[in-house]
Design an enzyme around this catalytic site. Structure first.
Site, PDB file in Angstrom:
ATOM      1  N   GLY A 275      52.105  -7.691 -44.509  1.00 55.84           N
ATOM      2  CA  GLY A 275      50.795  -8.347 -44.610  1.00 55.84           C
ATOM      3  C   GLY A 275      50.456  -8.896 -45.984  1.00 55.84           C
ATOM      4  O   GLY A 275      49.274  -9.077 -46.308  1.00 55.84           O
ATOM      5  N   SER A 276      51.473  -9.227 -46.798  1.00 53.48           N
ATOM      6  CA  SER A 276      51.128  -9.753 -48.132  1.00 53.48           C
ATOM      7  C   SER A 276      50.517 -11.159 -48.031  1.00 53.48           C
ATOM      8  O   SER A 276      49.649 -11.510 -48.835  1.00 53.48           O
ATOM      9  CB  SER A 276      52.348  -9.741 -49.069  1.00 53.48           C
ATOM     10  OG  SER A 276      53.262 -10.741 -48.716  1.00 53.48           O
ATOM     11  N   ASN A 277      50.927 -11.939 -47.046  1.00 56.16           N
ATOM     12  CA  ASN A 277      50.281 -13.250 -46.868  1.00 56.16           C
ATOM     13  C   ASN A 277      48.845 -13.079 -46.390  1.00 56.16           C
ATOM     14  O   ASN A 277      47.962 -13.830 -46.791  1.00 56.16           O
ATOM     15  CB  ASN A 277      51.085 -14.126 -45.903  1.00 56.16           C
ATOM     16  CG  ASN A 277      52.239 -14.821 -46.604  1.00 56.16           C
ATOM     17  OD1 ASN A 277      52.024 -15.722 -47.410  1.00 56.16           O
ATOM     18  ND2 ASN A 277      53.461 -14.372 -46.345  1.00 56.16           N
TER      19      ASN A 277
ATOM     20  N   LYS B 200      54.919 -10.867 -21.014  1.00 59.23           N
ATOM     21  CA  LYS B 200      54.463 -11.547 -22.229  1.00 59.23           C
ATOM     22  C   LYS B 200      53.134 -12.282 -22.017  1.00 59.23           C
ATOM     23  O   LYS B 200      52.279 -12.304 -22.898  1.00 59.23           O
ATOM     24  CB  LYS B 200      55.553 -12.530 -22.675  1.00 59.23           C
ATOM     25  CG  LYS B 200      55.244 -13.242 -23.971  1.00 59.23           C
ATOM     26  CD  LYS B 200      56.441 -14.012 -24.498  1.00 59.23           C
ATOM     27  CE  LYS B 200      56.038 -14.858 -25.683  1.00 59.23           C
ATOM     28  NZ  LYS B 200      57.166 -15.448 -26.388  1.00 59.23           N
TER      29      LYS B 200
ATOM     30  N   ARG C 116      57.274 -12.845 -33.575  1.00 64.66           N
ATOM     31  CA  ARG C 116      57.529 -13.116 -32.160  1.00 64.66           C
ATOM     32  C   ARG C 116      57.308 -14.601 -31.888  1.00 64.66           C
ATOM     33  O   ARG C 116      56.489 -15.233 -32.556  1.00 64.66           O
ATOM     34  CB  ARG C 116      56.576 -12.308 -31.279  1.00 64.66           C
ATOM     35  CG  ARG C 116      56.764 -10.814 -31.399  1.00 64.66           C
ATOM     36  CD  ARG C 116      55.789 -10.091 -30.507  1.00 64.66           C
ATOM     37  NE  ARG C 116      56.014 -10.374 -29.095  1.00 64.66           N
ATOM     38  CZ  ARG C 116      56.892  -9.717 -28.341  1.00 64.66           C
ATOM     39  NH1 ARG C 116      57.609  -8.750 -28.838  1.00 64.66           N
ATOM     40  NH2 ARG C 116      57.044 -10.029 -27.069  1.00 64.66           N
TER      41      ARG C 116
ATOM     42  N   ASN D 160      51.657 -21.452 -39.030  1.00 65.66           N
ATOM     43  CA  ASN D 160      52.605 -20.383 -39.371  1.00 65.66           C
ATOM     44  C   ASN D 160      53.186 -20.653 -40.744  1.00 65.66           C
ATOM     45  O   ASN D 160      53.281 -21.809 -41.169  1.00 65.66           O
ATOM     46  CB  ASN D 160      53.743 -20.372 -38.333  1.00 65.66           C
ATOM     47  CG  ASN D 160      54.790 -19.316 -38.636  1.00 65.66           C
ATOM     48  OD1 ASN D 160      54.468 -18.154 -38.909  1.00 65.66           O
ATOM     49  ND2 ASN D 160      56.056 -19.692 -38.608  1.00 65.66           N
TER      50      ASN D 160
ATOM     51  N   HIS E 226      56.623 -20.061 -43.078  1.00 67.74           N
ATOM     52  CA  HIS E 226      58.040 -19.747 -42.906  1.00 67.74           C
ATOM     53  C   HIS E 226      58.747 -19.784 -44.264  1.00 67.74           C
ATOM     54  O   HIS E 226      58.559 -20.735 -45.034  1.00 67.74           O
ATOM     55  CB  HIS E 226      58.681 -20.760 -41.938  1.00 67.74           C
ATOM     56  CG  HIS E 226      60.101 -20.423 -41.655  1.00 67.74           C
ATOM     57  ND1 HIS E 226      60.462 -19.412 -40.798  1.00 67.74           N
ATOM     58  CD2 HIS E 226      61.248 -20.922 -42.160  1.00 67.74           C
ATOM     59  CE1 HIS E 226      61.777 -19.317 -40.778  1.00 67.74           C
ATOM     60  NE2 HIS E 226      62.284 -20.219 -41.589  1.00 67.74           N
TER      61      HIS E 226
END
Ligand code: GAR
Length: 200
Positions: free
Chosen positions: A12-14, A65, A91, A107, A109
């Site tokens: 969870g650093s972001n 899912k 995921r 997101n 990356h």
């Protein structure tokens, strides 16, 4: 002021970088909820310290899912989330989340996409012998790290880098780039045109 929902799987650093930017008034936004698929994710502790509501949904506790993701969508909607930020969520996103949030879900990356998608991107870059890697923030689509690119930062790969040293150099840039991209979204400055994102 927009409401953000952050989905995490681990450290969870972001997430921390996003919360810091919000608290410093750098982003016109509020982190409304943090969701994790992993009950042990350290980021949950960080959210609690900042009085942000948290929810854990473990995929194995759902029949499939779709049912799992519908529960996440329900929570995001209950918190009136305008933007979903995947921050180390490990995921691939499915139909329920995409249907509700395409164009409103981003997101981060740890590579310069389309190079080195998927897992262990820093190791992929090292093993390939790339001289430059970096960070990408992109809109999420149905593929694995394939959505329209919002922002990128290049990070040099050093000859004596290990996966750890390269990951740390990239992570430093992630923490700057993610808040920047969120700010652009919050200010209504991002326009998706096919594969491309125009910054207004
Ligand atoms: C970050 O490096 C992020 O870019 C990466 O996982 C790490 C999570 O760190 N995400 C991916 O590889 C997604 N394909 P964090 O939990 O400390 O933010």
């Amino acid at each position: 002021m927009i409401k953000i929902g952050v989905i995490i799987s681990g450290r969870g650093s972001n997430l921390q970088a996003i919360i810091d930017a919000v608290e410093l008034g750098k982003i016109p936004a509020q982190v409304a909820v943090v969701i994790s698929n992993n009950p042990k994710a350290y980021g949950l502790e960080w959210a609690k310290k900042h009085n942000i509501p948290t929810k854990v949904y473990e995929p194995k506790k759902f029949p499939d899912k779709n049912t799992y993701e519908l529960e996440i969508v329900k929570t995001l909607r209950a918190h009136q989330v305008d933007l979903v930020c995947l921050a180390g969520y490990m995921r691939i996103v499915g139909e329920p989340l995409l249907q509700q949030y395409f164009g409103k879900m981003i997101n981060i990356h740890p590579a310069l996409l389309p190079s080195f998608p998927g897992l262990h991107s820093q190791k992929q870059a090292l093993d390939y012998g790339a001289k430059v890697s970096g960070v990408t923030v992109h809109f999420v689509d149905e593929g694995c790290d394939t959505g329209p690119i919002i922002l990128q930062t290049a990070v040099p790969v050093m000859q004596d880098d290990t996966e750890e040293t390269l990951s740390a150099r990239i992570l430093e840039q992630e923490h700057k780039l993610y808040p920047e991209a969120i700010k652009l979204f919050a200010e209504g400055k991002l326009k998706i045109e096919g594969r491309k994102v125009k910054i207004l």
